[in-house]
Scaffold this active site. Structure first.
Site, mmCIF file in Angstrom:
data_model
loop_
_atom_site.group_PDB
_atom_site.id
_atom_site.type_symbol
_atom_site.label_atom_id
_atom_site.label_comp_id
_atom_site.label_asym_id
_atom_site.label_seq_id
_atom_site.Cartn_x
_atom_site.Cartn_y
_atom_site.Cartn_z
ATOM 1 N N CYS A 71 31.995 -15.998 15.729
ATOM 2 C CA CYS A 71 32.867 -14.821 15.874
ATOM 3 C C CYS A 71 32.121 -13.541 15.486
ATOM 4 O O CYS A 71 31.814 -13.336 14.311
ATOM 5 C CB CYS A 71 34.103 -15.031 15.006
ATOM 6 S SG CYS A 71 35.133 -13.575 14.790
ATOM 7 N N CYS A 89 33.856 -11.337 12.928
ATOM 8 C CA CYS A 89 33.798 -11.970 11.605
ATOM 9 C C CYS A 89 32.491 -11.600 10.912
ATOM 10 O O CYS A 89 32.468 -11.324 9.707
ATOM 11 C CB CYS A 89 33.903 -13.488 11.721
ATOM 12 S SG CYS A 89 35.472 -14.067 12.399
#
Length: 179
Positions: free
Chosen positions: A103, A106
């Site tokens: 991600c 993230c």
């Protein structure tokens, strides 16, 4: 040579982005990892060319100001049992980062969580939960998008912030203030 788990490791890079990722990986493998928040670039602004870091990680300029340069420890809870121990049984509020290695947002928010952890010190614990490794916990809390950052107090989820945001926005969403 392999470093045995439990040994403290300090990870640095120029800007902090790679060291945050390395910190995540190493701490998941059992090492007590400290990341120099902001990387060597941020520290270089504080250091003159003749100064070296001491084993206690205290910068001489910080000592003169009677404060420590913040270093944070972020732990991982990648099993339901470790989540129960690190988060639900914690005696201090816990900021939980539900994330995944693939991600991009993230990875963008990771340095902001390092800054949050450093700013709050021992008053708040920061724990990362890899949703791929610990899907049962992510499902239990209805995590549908990542990064999702949640605040737990006394074992209960009390606030949530979704998406990659700067530290101040995360703190605002979670109702955290720096003392």
């Amino acid at each position: 040579t392999e470093i045995p788990p439990g040994v403290e490791v300090v990870v640095v890079c120029a800007t902090g982005a790679r060291s945050s990722h390395a910190t995540d990986l190493l701490s998941r493998r059992g090492w007590n990892v400290r990341n120099l928040v902001g990387g060597m670039t941020a520290w270089a602004r504080l250091l003159d060319t003749t100064t070296h870091l001491t084993p206690t990680h205290t910068h001489p300029a910080a000592s003169a100001r009677k404060e420590l340069i913040p270093m944070s420890t972020i732990t991982h809870a990648d099993t339901p049992a470790s989540f129960d121990t690190e988060v639900l049984q914690s005696t201090v509020p816990v900021v939980v980062d539900f994330w995944a290695a693939w991600c991009g947002p993230c990875r963008m928010v990771s340095p902001e969580l390092e800054k949050l952890a450093a700013a709050h010190g021992d008053a708040v614990k920061v724990v990362k939960v890899d949703v791929d490794a610990n899907g049962a916990v992510a499902a239990r809390y209805g995590i549908q998008g990542i990064p999702t950052i949640a605040l737990f107090r006394d074992g209960q989820q009390v606030a949530t912030s979704v998406g990659a945001k700067p530290r101040a926005a995360i703190e605002s969403d979670l109702g955290l203030t720096v003392a």
